[in-house]
Design an enzyme around this catalytic site. Structure first.
Site, PDB file in Angstrom:
ATOM      1  NE  ARG A 191     -11.747  35.498 -44.716  1.00 56.16           N
ATOM      2  CZ  ARG A 191     -12.832  35.000 -45.313  1.00 56.16           C
ATOM      3  NH1 ARG A 191     -13.997  35.009 -44.672  1.00 56.16           N
ATOM      4  NH2 ARG A 191     -12.773  34.514 -46.528  1.00 56.16           N
ATOM      5  CD  GLU A 215     -17.844  28.380 -39.656  1.00 63.39           C
ATOM      6  OE1 GLU A 215     -18.103  29.582 -39.788  1.00 63.39           O
ATOM      7  OE2 GLU A 215     -16.785  27.879 -40.049  1.00 63.39           O
ATOM      8  CE  LYS A 218     -11.410  30.826 -47.045  1.00 62.37           C
ATOM      9  NZ  LYS A 218     -12.563  29.988 -46.671  1.00 62.37           N
TER      10      LYS A 218
END
Length: 338
Positions: free
Chosen positions: A79, A218, A182
Protein backbone atom coordinates in the site's frame (compact mmCIF):
# COMPACT_ATOMS: atom_id res chain seq x y z
CA UNK A 1 9.45 0.72 33.08
CA UNK A 2 6.13 1.51 34.71
CA UNK A 3 3.30 1.41 32.15
CA UNK A 4 -0.34 0.95 33.15
CA UNK A 5 -1.06 -1.38 30.21
CA UNK A 6 -4.85 -1.81 30.66
CA UNK A 7 -5.40 1.96 30.82
CA UNK A 8 -3.24 3.05 27.89
CA UNK A 9 -4.88 5.54 25.54
CA UNK A 10 -4.29 5.68 21.79
CA UNK A 11 -1.52 8.26 22.01
CA UNK A 12 2.24 8.57 21.57
CA UNK A 13 4.66 7.18 24.15
CA UNK A 14 8.43 7.22 23.61
CA UNK A 15 10.14 3.87 23.02
CA UNK A 16 13.83 2.91 22.81
CA UNK A 17 14.61 2.86 19.08
CA UNK A 18 13.36 3.70 15.60
CA UNK A 19 14.84 2.78 12.22
CA UNK A 20 15.61 5.04 9.27
CA UNK A 21 16.71 4.76 5.68
CA UNK A 22 17.58 7.49 3.17
CA UNK A 23 17.02 7.56 -0.58
CA UNK A 24 19.81 9.56 -2.23
CA UNK A 25 21.38 9.59 -5.70
CA UNK A 26 18.68 7.30 -7.05
CA UNK A 27 19.00 4.48 -4.51
CA UNK A 28 18.12 3.44 -0.98
CA UNK A 29 20.89 3.28 1.61
CA UNK A 30 21.27 0.97 4.61
CA UNK A 31 18.83 0.74 7.50
CA UNK A 32 20.05 2.84 10.43
CA UNK A 33 19.00 2.43 14.05
CA UNK A 34 18.38 5.60 16.06
CA UNK A 35 17.50 6.29 19.68
CA UNK A 36 16.49 9.89 18.93
CA UNK A 37 12.86 10.89 18.49
CA UNK A 38 13.88 13.88 16.35
CA UNK A 39 14.58 14.14 12.63
CA UNK A 40 16.73 16.80 10.99
CA UNK A 41 14.99 18.09 7.88
CA UNK A 42 15.78 20.80 5.33
CA UNK A 43 13.47 23.81 5.63
CA UNK A 44 12.69 23.56 1.90
CA UNK A 45 11.83 19.82 2.05
CA UNK A 46 8.89 18.95 -0.20
CA UNK A 47 7.12 17.20 2.71
CA UNK A 48 6.75 20.57 4.44
CA UNK A 49 5.64 22.61 1.42
CA UNK A 50 3.94 20.32 -1.07
CA UNK A 51 2.63 17.46 1.05
CA UNK A 52 4.98 14.75 -0.22
CA UNK A 53 4.29 12.49 2.73
CA UNK A 54 2.82 9.04 3.18
CA UNK A 55 2.40 6.81 6.20
CA UNK A 56 1.15 3.40 7.24
CA UNK A 57 -0.23 1.90 10.43
CA UNK A 58 0.02 -1.70 11.57
CA UNK A 59 0.29 -3.55 14.86
CA UNK A 60 2.23 -6.20 16.76
CA UNK A 61 0.63 -8.36 19.45
CA UNK A 62 2.04 -10.50 22.25
CA UNK A 63 0.43 -13.93 22.39
CA UNK A 64 -0.32 -16.28 25.26
CA UNK A 65 2.87 -18.12 24.22
CA UNK A 66 4.81 -14.82 24.68
CA UNK A 67 5.64 -14.74 20.96
CA UNK A 68 5.18 -11.42 19.15
CA UNK A 69 3.08 -11.39 15.99
CA UNK A 70 3.05 -8.63 13.37
CA UNK A 71 -0.12 -8.46 11.27
CA UNK A 72 0.04 -8.27 7.46
CA UNK A 73 3.24 -6.20 7.10
CA UNK A 74 3.65 -7.11 3.42
CA UNK A 75 0.21 -5.67 2.63
CA UNK A 76 1.16 -2.38 4.27
CA UNK A 77 4.37 -2.39 2.21
CA UNK A 78 2.38 -2.79 -1.02
CA UNK A 79 0.00 0.00 0.00
CA UNK A 80 2.90 2.37 0.72
CA UNK A 81 4.29 1.63 -2.76
CA UNK A 82 0.89 2.61 -4.19
CA UNK A 83 0.96 5.85 -2.15
CA UNK A 84 4.49 6.64 -3.37
CA UNK A 85 3.38 6.17 -6.97
CA UNK A 86 0.38 8.45 -6.36
CA UNK A 87 2.40 11.46 -5.18
CA UNK A 88 5.68 10.87 -7.01
CA UNK A 89 7.93 9.58 -4.24
CA UNK A 90 10.65 6.93 -4.31
CA UNK A 91 9.05 3.53 -3.65
CA UNK A 92 10.21 1.67 -0.56
CA UNK A 93 10.87 -1.93 -1.71
CA UNK A 94 8.63 -4.47 0.03
CA UNK A 95 11.65 -6.38 1.46
CA UNK A 96 13.13 -3.18 2.94
CA UNK A 97 9.78 -2.19 4.45
CA UNK A 98 9.20 -5.61 6.07
CA UNK A 99 12.81 -5.80 7.31
CA UNK A 100 12.47 -2.34 8.90
CA UNK A 101 9.21 -3.30 10.62
CA UNK A 102 10.63 -6.56 11.99
CA UNK A 103 13.78 -4.80 13.17
CA UNK A 104 12.01 -1.99 15.01
CA UNK A 105 9.65 -4.42 16.75
CA UNK A 106 12.56 -6.64 17.82
CA UNK A 107 14.47 -3.63 19.18
CA UNK A 108 11.46 -2.49 21.22
CA UNK A 109 10.21 -5.87 22.48
CA UNK A 110 9.82 -4.60 26.02
CA UNK A 111 7.14 -2.18 24.81
CA UNK A 112 4.92 -4.89 23.31
CA UNK A 113 2.05 -5.00 25.83
CA UNK A 114 1.27 -8.22 27.71
CA UNK A 115 -1.29 -10.70 26.38
CA UNK A 116 -4.89 -9.82 27.37
CA UNK A 117 -3.97 -6.29 28.50
CA UNK A 118 -6.18 -4.84 25.74
CA UNK A 119 -3.15 -2.95 24.40
CA UNK A 120 -0.89 -3.55 21.40
CA UNK A 121 2.25 -2.14 19.79
CA UNK A 122 1.35 0.35 17.08
CA UNK A 123 3.85 0.52 14.21
CA UNK A 124 4.10 3.71 12.16
CA UNK A 125 6.11 3.63 8.90
CA UNK A 126 6.62 7.10 7.42
CA UNK A 127 7.91 8.21 4.01
CA UNK A 128 8.65 11.90 3.38
CA UNK A 129 10.15 14.08 0.69
CA UNK A 130 13.26 15.36 2.48
CA UNK A 131 15.03 16.95 -0.48
CA UNK A 132 14.74 20.75 -0.95
CA UNK A 133 12.63 22.23 -3.77
CA UNK A 134 11.07 25.66 -4.14
CA UNK A 135 9.25 24.97 -7.39
CA UNK A 136 6.34 22.52 -7.22
CA UNK A 137 8.07 19.27 -8.16
CA UNK A 138 9.00 15.94 -6.54
CA UNK A 139 11.99 15.74 -4.21
CA UNK A 140 15.24 13.99 -5.16
CA UNK A 141 15.80 12.71 -1.63
CA UNK A 142 13.46 10.82 0.68
CA UNK A 143 13.47 9.59 4.25
CA UNK A 144 11.77 6.33 5.24
CA UNK A 145 11.47 5.67 8.93
CA UNK A 146 9.54 3.36 11.26
CA UNK A 147 8.76 4.05 14.89
CA UNK A 148 6.57 2.20 17.38
CA UNK A 149 4.49 3.10 20.41
CA UNK A 150 2.32 1.00 22.73
CA UNK A 151 -1.36 1.96 22.47
CA UNK A 152 -4.73 1.19 23.97
CA UNK A 153 -8.01 1.14 22.00
CA UNK A 154 -8.50 3.83 19.32
CA UNK A 155 -12.06 4.47 20.47
CA UNK A 156 -12.04 4.62 24.26
CA UNK A 157 -15.32 2.69 24.20
CA UNK A 158 -13.47 -0.37 22.80
CA UNK A 159 -15.77 -2.90 21.11
CA UNK A 160 -18.89 -0.96 22.02
CA UNK A 161 -21.42 0.89 19.93
CA UNK A 162 -20.60 4.45 18.90
CA UNK A 163 -22.64 6.88 16.79
CA UNK A 164 -21.56 8.57 13.56
CA UNK A 165 -22.89 11.60 11.68
CA UNK A 166 -23.31 12.41 8.01
CA UNK A 167 -22.01 15.90 7.18
CA UNK A 168 -22.62 16.75 3.53
CA UNK A 169 -20.85 20.11 3.60
CA UNK A 170 -17.45 18.43 4.08
CA UNK A 171 -15.47 16.19 1.74
CA UNK A 172 -12.64 13.91 2.76
CA UNK A 173 -11.14 13.57 -0.74
CA UNK A 174 -11.81 14.62 -4.33
CA UNK A 175 -13.23 12.02 -6.76
CA UNK A 176 -9.97 11.70 -8.74
CA UNK A 177 -7.77 12.86 -5.88
CA UNK A 178 -5.74 11.02 -3.24
CA UNK A 179 -8.54 9.32 -1.29
CA UNK A 180 -7.36 5.86 -2.37
CA UNK A 181 -3.81 6.30 -1.04
CA UNK A 182 -2.62 6.86 2.52
CA UNK A 183 -1.22 10.39 2.53
CA UNK A 184 -1.30 13.04 5.24
CA UNK A 185 -3.36 15.52 3.23
CA UNK A 186 -6.44 13.28 3.40
CA UNK A 187 -6.28 13.38 7.16
CA UNK A 188 -5.67 17.14 7.31
CA UNK A 189 -8.82 17.52 5.16
CA UNK A 190 -10.83 15.44 7.64
CA UNK A 191 -9.76 17.26 10.83
CA UNK A 192 -12.34 20.06 10.84
CA UNK A 193 -15.39 17.87 10.24
CA UNK A 194 -13.98 15.25 12.61
CA UNK A 195 -13.63 17.73 15.46
CA UNK A 196 -17.11 19.12 14.85
CA UNK A 197 -18.50 15.58 14.99
CA UNK A 198 -16.63 14.83 18.23
CA UNK A 199 -17.92 18.06 19.77
CA UNK A 200 -21.44 16.84 19.01
CA UNK A 201 -20.74 13.48 20.67
CA UNK A 202 -20.06 11.34 17.57
CA UNK A 203 -17.07 9.06 17.12
CA UNK A 204 -16.61 9.95 13.43
CA UNK A 205 -18.04 11.51 10.28
CA UNK A 206 -19.60 9.25 7.68
CA UNK A 207 -18.51 10.83 4.39
CA UNK A 208 -20.64 10.57 1.27
CA UNK A 209 -19.11 10.70 -2.21
CA UNK A 210 -17.95 14.23 -2.97
CA UNK A 211 -19.41 14.34 -6.49
CA UNK A 212 -23.10 13.53 -5.90
CA UNK A 213 -23.47 13.11 -2.11
CA UNK A 214 -25.40 9.97 -2.98
CA UNK A 215 -23.09 7.07 -2.10
CA UNK A 216 -21.32 6.11 1.13
CA UNK A 217 -17.54 6.57 0.95
CA UNK A 218 -16.02 5.89 4.36
CA UNK A 219 -15.86 7.03 7.96
CA UNK A 220 -13.11 9.55 8.78
CA UNK A 221 -10.43 7.16 10.04
CA UNK A 222 -11.92 3.86 8.83
CA UNK A 223 -13.70 1.89 6.11
CA UNK A 224 -17.48 1.34 6.31
CA UNK A 225 -19.31 -1.97 6.18
CA UNK A 226 -22.92 -3.07 6.58
CA UNK A 227 -24.48 -6.47 7.18
CA UNK A 228 -27.83 -7.61 5.82
CA UNK A 229 -29.32 -10.88 4.52
CA UNK A 230 -26.21 -12.80 5.57
CA UNK A 231 -24.09 -10.52 3.34
CA UNK A 232 -21.07 -8.35 4.21
CA UNK A 233 -21.32 -5.18 2.10
CA UNK A 234 -18.62 -2.53 1.78
CA UNK A 235 -18.41 0.46 -0.59
CA UNK A 236 -16.56 0.50 -3.90
CA UNK A 237 -15.15 3.94 -4.73
CA UNK A 238 -12.02 5.56 -6.17
CA UNK A 239 -11.91 7.82 -3.09
CA UNK A 240 -11.67 5.06 -0.47
CA UNK A 241 -8.45 3.88 1.15
CA UNK A 242 -8.12 0.09 0.64
CA UNK A 243 -8.19 -0.99 4.29
CA UNK A 244 -6.15 -4.09 5.10
CA UNK A 245 -8.49 -4.79 8.03
CA UNK A 246 -11.49 -4.61 5.67
CA UNK A 247 -9.76 -6.98 3.24
CA UNK A 248 -9.16 -9.39 6.15
CA UNK A 249 -12.77 -9.17 7.33
CA UNK A 250 -14.05 -9.89 3.79
CA UNK A 251 -11.93 -13.07 3.75
CA UNK A 252 -13.17 -14.14 7.20
CA UNK A 253 -16.80 -13.36 6.31
CA UNK A 254 -16.54 -15.58 3.21
CA UNK A 255 -15.03 -18.40 5.26
CA UNK A 256 -17.88 -18.07 7.78
CA UNK A 257 -20.36 -18.65 4.97
CA UNK A 258 -21.42 -15.03 4.38
CA UNK A 259 -21.76 -13.58 0.92
CA UNK A 260 -19.58 -10.50 0.37
CA UNK A 261 -20.15 -7.51 -1.90
CA UNK A 262 -17.85 -4.61 -2.68
CA UNK A 263 -19.99 -2.16 -4.65
CA UNK A 264 -21.34 1.38 -4.67
CA UNK A 265 -23.62 1.69 -1.62
CA UNK A 266 -26.34 4.36 -1.94
CA UNK A 267 -26.86 6.21 1.34
CA UNK A 268 -30.60 5.53 1.05
CA UNK A 269 -29.79 1.82 1.54
CA UNK A 270 -28.45 2.45 5.04
CA UNK A 271 -31.85 1.89 6.67
CA UNK A 272 -31.90 -1.71 5.43
CA UNK A 273 -28.72 -2.80 7.25
CA UNK A 274 -28.98 -5.05 10.30
CA UNK A 275 -25.47 -4.16 11.50
CA UNK A 276 -23.03 -1.39 10.60
CA UNK A 277 -19.37 -0.95 11.51
CA UNK A 278 -16.22 1.08 10.97
CA UNK A 279 -13.10 -1.03 10.43
CA UNK A 280 -9.38 -0.27 10.41
CA UNK A 281 -6.04 -1.12 12.00
CA UNK A 282 -6.55 1.04 15.07
CA UNK A 283 -9.95 -0.30 16.19
CA UNK A 284 -10.30 -3.54 14.12
CA UNK A 285 -14.09 -3.05 14.24
CA UNK A 286 -15.91 -0.17 15.90
CA UNK A 287 -19.59 -1.16 15.72
CA UNK A 288 -22.01 1.66 14.89
CA UNK A 289 -25.14 2.03 17.00
CA UNK A 290 -26.69 4.91 15.11
CA UNK A 291 -26.14 7.03 12.01
CA UNK A 292 -27.54 10.55 12.25
CA UNK A 293 -28.28 12.37 9.00
CA UNK A 294 -28.11 15.83 10.55
CA UNK A 295 -29.08 17.70 7.35
CA UNK A 296 -32.34 15.79 6.98
CA UNK A 297 -33.05 15.31 10.69
CA UNK A 298 -33.12 11.51 10.29
CA UNK A 299 -31.61 8.75 12.41
CA UNK A 300 -30.91 5.11 11.60
CA UNK A 301 -30.45 2.70 14.49
CA UNK A 302 -28.63 -0.66 14.31
CA UNK A 303 -29.13 -2.11 17.77
CA UNK A 304 -32.21 -2.98 19.79
CA UNK A 305 -30.42 -3.95 23.00
CA UNK A 306 -27.47 -1.53 23.02
CA UNK A 307 -25.05 -4.30 22.05
CA UNK A 308 -23.03 -4.88 18.85
CA UNK A 309 -24.56 -7.29 16.34
CA UNK A 310 -23.67 -11.00 16.32
CA UNK A 311 -21.84 -11.04 12.97
CA UNK A 312 -19.67 -7.99 13.83
CA UNK A 313 -18.80 -9.61 17.16
CA UNK A 314 -17.92 -12.93 15.51
CA UNK A 315 -15.70 -11.23 12.90
CA UNK A 316 -14.00 -9.07 15.55
CA UNK A 317 -13.26 -12.03 17.81
CA UNK A 318 -11.99 -14.17 14.93
CA UNK A 319 -9.60 -11.52 13.58
CA UNK A 320 -8.21 -10.74 17.03
CA UNK A 321 -7.76 -14.46 17.75
CA UNK A 322 -5.56 -14.74 14.63
CA UNK A 323 -3.62 -11.57 15.53
CA UNK A 324 -2.86 -12.85 19.04
CA UNK A 325 -2.10 -16.42 17.95
CA UNK A 326 -5.09 -17.87 19.84
CA UNK A 327 -6.30 -19.46 16.60
CA UNK A 328 -4.36 -20.77 13.60
CA UNK A 329 -3.49 -18.37 10.76
CA UNK A 330 -4.36 -20.29 7.57
CA UNK A 331 -3.86 -17.15 5.45
CA UNK A 332 -0.19 -16.41 6.20
CA UNK A 333 -1.12 -12.99 7.60
CA UNK A 334 1.08 -13.11 10.68
CA UNK A 335 4.87 -12.69 10.98
CA UNK A 336 6.19 -14.20 14.23
CA UNK A 337 9.09 -12.52 16.03
CA UNK A 338 10.70 -15.16 18.23
Amino acid sequence: MNIDWPNLSFSYLDTDYNVRCYYRNGKWGELEVSSSNQINIHMAATALHYGQESFEGLKAFRGKDDKIRIFRAADNAKRMISSAQGIMMAEVPEELFVEAVKKVVSLNKRFVPPYESGASLYIRPLLIGSGPKVGVQPADEFLFMVFVTPVGPYFKEGFKLTNVAVMREYDRAAPQGTGNIKVGGNYAASLKAGMLAKDKGYSAVLYLDSREKKYIDECGPANFFGIKDNTYITPESKSILPSITNKSLIQLAQDMGLKTERRPVPFEEVGTFEEVGQCGTAAVISPVGRIDDIDNNKSYSFSKDGEPGPISRKLYNKLRAIQYGDEPDPYGWVTVIE
